[in-house]
Design a protein around this motif. Structure first.
Motif, PDB file in Angstrom:
ATOM      1  N   ILE A 135       0.829  -1.207   0.000  1.00  0.00           N
ATOM      2  CA  ILE A 135       0.000   0.000   0.000  1.00  0.00           C
ATOM      3  C   ILE A 135       0.861   1.255   0.000  1.00  0.00           C
ATOM      4  O   ILE A 135       0.519   2.263  -0.633  1.00  0.00           O
ATOM      5  CB  ILE A 135      -0.963  -0.013   1.207  1.00  0.00           C
ATOM      6  N   THR A 136       1.997   1.215   0.683  1.00  0.00           N
ATOM      7  CA  THR A 136       2.911   2.356   0.673  1.00  0.00           C
ATOM      8  C   THR A 136       3.419   2.631  -0.731  1.00  0.00           C
ATOM      9  O   THR A 136       3.440   3.780  -1.192  1.00  0.00           O
ATOM     10  CB  THR A 136       4.100   2.107   1.618  1.00  0.00           C
ATOM     11  N   ARG A 137       3.826   1.586  -1.426  1.00  0.00           N
ATOM     12  CA  ARG A 137       4.330   1.755  -2.798  1.00  0.00           C
ATOM     13  C   ARG A 137       3.242   2.318  -3.715  1.00  0.00           C
ATOM     14  O   ARG A 137       3.506   3.209  -4.530  1.00  0.00           O
ATOM     15  CB  ARG A 137       4.818   0.415  -3.337  1.00  0.00           C
ATOM     16  N   PHE A 138       2.023   1.818  -3.556  1.00  0.00           N
ATOM     17  CA  PHE A 138       0.944   2.263  -4.438  1.00  0.00           C
ATOM     18  C   PHE A 138       0.538   3.706  -4.105  1.00  0.00           C
ATOM     19  O   PHE A 138       0.278   4.504  -5.014  1.00  0.00           O
ATOM     20  CB  PHE A 138      -0.252   1.326  -4.312  1.00  0.00           C
ATOM     21  N   ALA A 139       0.477   4.048  -2.821  1.00  0.00           N
ATOM     22  CA  ALA A 139       0.147   5.425  -2.432  1.00  0.00           C
ATOM     23  C   ALA A 139       1.182   6.395  -2.980  1.00  0.00           C
ATOM     24  O   ALA A 139       0.852   7.492  -3.455  1.00  0.00           O
ATOM     25  CB  ALA A 139       0.065   5.537  -0.913  1.00  0.00           C
ATOM     26  N   ASN A 140       2.438   6.001  -2.944  1.00  0.00           N
ATOM     27  CA  ASN A 140       3.504   6.830  -3.483  1.00  0.00           C
ATOM     28  C   ASN A 140       3.351   6.986  -4.996  1.00  0.00           C
ATOM     29  O   ASN A 140       3.514   8.079  -5.550  1.00  0.00           O
ATOM     30  CB  ASN A 140       4.859   6.199  -3.148  1.00  0.00           C
ATOM     31  N   GLU A 141       2.986   5.905  -5.644  1.00  0.00           N
ATOM     32  CA  GLU A 141       2.778   5.927  -7.093  1.00  0.00           C
ATOM     33  C   GLU A 141       1.602   6.831  -7.473  1.00  0.00           C
ATOM     34  O   GLU A 141       1.642   7.533  -8.490  1.00  0.00           O
ATOM     35  CB  GLU A 141       2.510   4.502  -7.589  1.00  0.00           C
ATOM     36  N   LEU A 142       0.573   6.845  -6.640  1.00  0.00           N
ATOM     37  CA  LEU A 142      -0.606   7.663  -6.901  1.00  0.00           C
ATOM     38  C   LEU A 142      -0.329   9.159  -6.741  1.00  0.00           C
ATOM     39  O   LEU A 142      -1.014   9.992  -7.325  1.00  0.00           O
ATOM     40  CB  LEU A 142      -1.741   7.275  -5.959  1.00  0.00           C
ATOM     41  N   GLY A 143       0.642   9.499  -5.914  1.00  0.00           N
ATOM     42  CA  GLY A 143       0.924  10.904  -5.641  1.00  0.00           C
ATOM     43  C   GLY A 143       0.383  11.385  -4.314  1.00  0.00           C
ATOM     44  O   GLY A 143       0.309  12.593  -4.062  1.00  0.00           O
ATOM     45  N   VAL A 144       0.005  10.450  -3.434  1.00  0.00           N
ATOM     46  CA  VAL A 144      -0.372  10.815  -2.063  1.00  0.00           C
ATOM     47  C   VAL A 144       0.884  11.347  -1.366  1.00  0.00           C
ATOM     48  O   VAL A 144       1.972  10.791  -1.517  1.00  0.00           O
ATOM     49  CB  VAL A 144      -0.939   9.589  -1.311  1.00  0.00           C
ATOM     50  N   ASN A 145       0.744  12.411  -0.601  1.00  0.00           N
ATOM     51  CA  ASN A 145       1.912  13.026   0.031  1.00  0.00           C
ATOM     52  C   ASN A 145       2.226  12.484   1.418  1.00  0.00           C
ATOM     53  O   ASN A 145       3.390  12.441   1.822  1.00  0.00           O
ATOM     54  CB  ASN A 145       1.727  14.544   0.109  1.00  0.00           C
ATOM     55  N   ARG A 198      10.019   9.104   2.975  1.00  0.00           N
ATOM     56  CA  ARG A 198      10.556   9.516   4.271  1.00  0.00           C
ATOM     57  C   ARG A 198       9.759   8.878   5.400  1.00  0.00           C
ATOM     58  O   ARG A 198       8.532   8.988   5.437  1.00  0.00           O
ATOM     59  CB  ARG A 198      10.530  11.039   4.417  1.00  0.00           C
ATOM     60  N   VAL A 199      10.439   8.227   6.311  1.00  0.00           N
ATOM     61  CA  VAL A 199       9.794   7.565   7.450  1.00  0.00           C
ATOM     62  C   VAL A 199       9.709   8.527   8.627  1.00  0.00           C
ATOM     63  O   VAL A 199      10.695   9.177   8.989  1.00  0.00           O
ATOM     64  CB  VAL A 199      10.574   6.297   7.864  1.00  0.00           C
ATOM     65  N   GLU A 200       8.519   8.623   9.206  1.00  0.00           N
ATOM     66  CA  GLU A 200       8.317   9.420  10.418  1.00  0.00           C
ATOM     67  C   GLU A 200       7.463   8.616  11.397  1.00  0.00           C
ATOM     68  O   GLU A 200       6.948   7.547  11.065  1.00  0.00           O
ATOM     69  CB  GLU A 200       7.645  10.755  10.093  1.00  0.00           C
ATOM     70  N   ALA A 251      15.663   4.228  10.549  1.00  0.00           N
ATOM     71  CA  ALA A 251      14.916   4.489   9.312  1.00  0.00           C
ATOM     72  C   ALA A 251      14.662   5.974   9.116  1.00  0.00           C
ATOM     73  O   ALA A 251      14.761   6.489   7.997  1.00  0.00           O
ATOM     74  CB  ALA A 251      13.596   3.729   9.345  1.00  0.00           C
ATOM     75  N   MET A 252      14.342   6.673  10.197  1.00  0.00           N
ATOM     76  CA  MET A 252      14.099   8.110  10.090  1.00  0.00           C
ATOM     77  C   MET A 252      15.378   8.842   9.680  1.00  0.00           C
ATOM     78  O   MET A 252      15.332   9.763   8.858  1.00  0.00           O
ATOM     79  CB  MET A 252      13.558   8.645  11.424  1.00  0.00           C
ATOM     80  N   LYS A 253      16.498   8.433  10.250  1.00  0.00           N
ATOM     81  CA  LYS A 253      17.768   9.065   9.917  1.00  0.00           C
ATOM     82  C   LYS A 253      18.154   8.789   8.470  1.00  0.00           C
ATOM     83  O   LYS A 253      18.591   9.690   7.741  1.00  0.00           O
ATOM     84  CB  LYS A 253      18.860   8.537  10.854  1.00  0.00           C
ATOM     85  N   ALA A 254      17.942   7.551   8.027  1.00  0.00           N
ATOM     86  CA  ALA A 254      18.343   7.154   6.672  1.00  0.00           C
ATOM     87  C   ALA A 254      17.487   7.802   5.592  1.00  0.00           C
ATOM     88  O   ALA A 254      17.920   7.932   4.448  1.00  0.00           O
ATOM     89  CB  ALA A 254      18.285   5.636   6.539  1.00  0.00           C
ATOM     90  N   THR A 255      16.266   8.217   5.960  1.00  0.00           N
ATOM     91  CA  THR A 255      15.344   8.765   4.948  1.00  0.00           C
ATOM     92  C   THR A 255      15.038  10.245   5.153  1.00  0.00           C
ATOM     93  O   THR A 255      14.188  10.795   4.450  1.00  0.00           O
ATOM     94  CB  THR A 255      14.010   7.980   4.968  1.00  0.00           C
ATOM     95  N   GLU A 256      15.718  10.898   6.085  1.00  0.00           N
ATOM     96  CA  GLU A 256      15.360  12.265   6.450  1.00  0.00           C
ATOM     97  C   GLU A 256      15.523  13.263   5.307  1.00  0.00           C
ATOM     98  O   GLU A 256      14.880  14.316   5.299  1.00  0.00           O
ATOM     99  CB  GLU A 256      16.153  12.727   7.676  1.00  0.00           C
ATOM    100  N   GLN A 257      16.371  12.948   4.329  1.00  0.00           N
ATOM    101  CA  GLN A 257      16.566  13.857   3.199  1.00  0.00           C
ATOM    102  C   GLN A 257      15.574  13.609   2.070  1.00  0.00           C
ATOM    103  O   GLN A 257      15.503  14.393   1.119  1.00  0.00           O
ATOM    104  CB  GLN A 257      18.002  13.707   2.664  1.00  0.00           C
ATOM    105  N   ASN A 258      14.816  12.516   2.150  1.00  0.00           N
ATOM    106  CA  ASN A 258      13.842  12.210   1.104  1.00  0.00           C
ATOM    107  C   ASN A 258      12.690  13.198   1.153  1.00  0.00           C
ATOM    108  O   ASN A 258      12.251  13.609   2.229  1.00  0.00           O
ATOM    109  CB  ASN A 258      13.308  10.786   1.263  1.00  0.00           C
ATOM    110  N   ASP A 259      12.182  13.576  -0.018  1.00  0.00           N
ATOM    111  CA  ASP A 259      11.115  14.570  -0.063  1.00  0.00           C
ATOM    112  C   ASP A 259       9.881  14.060  -0.805  1.00  0.00           C
ATOM    113  O   ASP A 259       9.071  14.841  -1.297  1.00  0.00           O
ATOM    114  CB  ASP A 259      11.612  15.877  -0.675  1.00  0.00           C
ATOM    115  N   GLY A 260       9.752  12.743  -0.874  1.00  0.00           N
ATOM    116  CA  GLY A 260       8.562  12.158  -1.478  1.00  0.00           C
ATOM    117  C   GLY A 260       7.509  11.868  -0.430  1.00  0.00           C
ATOM    118  O   GLY A 260       7.325  12.630   0.523  1.00  0.00           O
ATOM    119  N   LEU A 261       6.821  10.762  -0.581  1.00  0.00           N
ATOM    120  CA  LEU A 261       5.785  10.363   0.361  1.00  0.00           C
ATOM    121  C   LEU A 261       6.325  10.281   1.784  1.00  0.00           C
ATOM    122  O   LEU A 261       7.418   9.746   2.016  1.00  0.00           O
ATOM    123  CB  LEU A 261       5.224   8.991  -0.037  1.00  0.00           C
TER     124      LEU A 261
END
Length: 261
Positions: free
Chosen positions: A55-65, A108-110, A129-139
């Protein structure tokens, strides 16, 4: 107008319409899914972990923020010790398996919830996970972990009282904006769509303030069986709704203005 007859057609149409900015999901039914198959409850939670990825992959694909998932409530500590221990290990299992993929997908994981009360190994997995993804600006994949809305609101009241007692604010300063600034989700938009799986029709102490004007969608599908088709159907239904936010719809508002002329 022809009815779209394939998933791809429906997906294409949905992408051209207003997409919910923030989707929140109460992931329910893992235990009942397992019981139907004569499996232990933890098997349902393990299968549900796979659904989170899908569901995470699909939500990201859809453009959910933002995708907020209710993973563990403050009331869930009352469950059997074996089940709680397994649930506390799931973040580590999930993030170890899928963290490279989350990074690659710019996710980005929060987390919202009472972090300090979690076991150290759970804290470590989430922090990593939060540290590793903190620079990501997608979902934003936001886990509600050891989260309870009533406790959140109690803590908001305490924060505001502390501000008043130290004379940092006056009574007149207490408003909705101040409350929202004290919430765990203060940096996130409010959910547009809440989905609950498994046939239960209640909020279960989840984001009570934030969901004030969210559209609600309930399904009988157990979380381990929830898939892209289910999410697309919920979004299609969301896109058909007239979101008034307590006001008149556009047509009624236009008629009212005409009468006032």
């Amino acid at each position: 107008m022809p009815v779209p007859d394939s998933f791809a057609d429906r997906l294409s149409i949905a992408r051209k319409k207003q997409m919910p900015n923030h989707v929140a999901i109460i992931m329910d039914g893992n235990g009942r899914w397992a019981r139907q198959r004569n499996l232990p409850r933890v098997a349902g939670h393990h299968e549900g972990m796979k659904t989170i990825r899908k569901i995470t992959r699909f939500a990201n694909e859809l453009g959910v923020n933002v995708l907020t998932l209710y993973a563990f409530s403050t009331e869930n500590w009352k469950r059997p010790r074996v089940e709680v221990d397994f649930l506390m290990k799931l973040p580590g299992k999930f993030l170890t398996a899928y963290l490279p993929e989350l990074i690659e997908e710019n996710i980005r994981v929060e987390m919202i919830g009472h972090f300090e009360a979690l076991p150290e190994h759970t804290q470590h997995a989430i922090e990593k996970a939060m540290k590793a993804t903190e620079q990501n600006d997608g979902l934003v994949l936001n886990f509600a972990m050891n989260y309870g809305s009533r406790l959140e609101l109690v803590n908001v009241v305490k924060q505001i009282c502390e501000l008043a007692m130290t004379q940092q604010i006056d009574l007149a300063d207490v408003n909705e904006a101040l409350v929202e600034s004290c919430l765990m989700t203060s940096h996130l938009p409010e959910p547009d769509l809440l989905i609950r799986t498994s046939g239960e029709v209640r909020l279960s102490n989840f984001m009570l303030w934030q969901l004030a004007y969210a559209e609600l969608a309930f399904t009988d599908v157990y979380w381990p069986d929830y898939d892209e088709e289910c999410l697309l159907e919920a979004i299609e239904d969301f896109q058909l709704r007239n979101r008034r936010f307590g006001s008149l719809c556009e047509e009624e508002d236009a008629l009212k203005k005409q009468r006032m002329k």
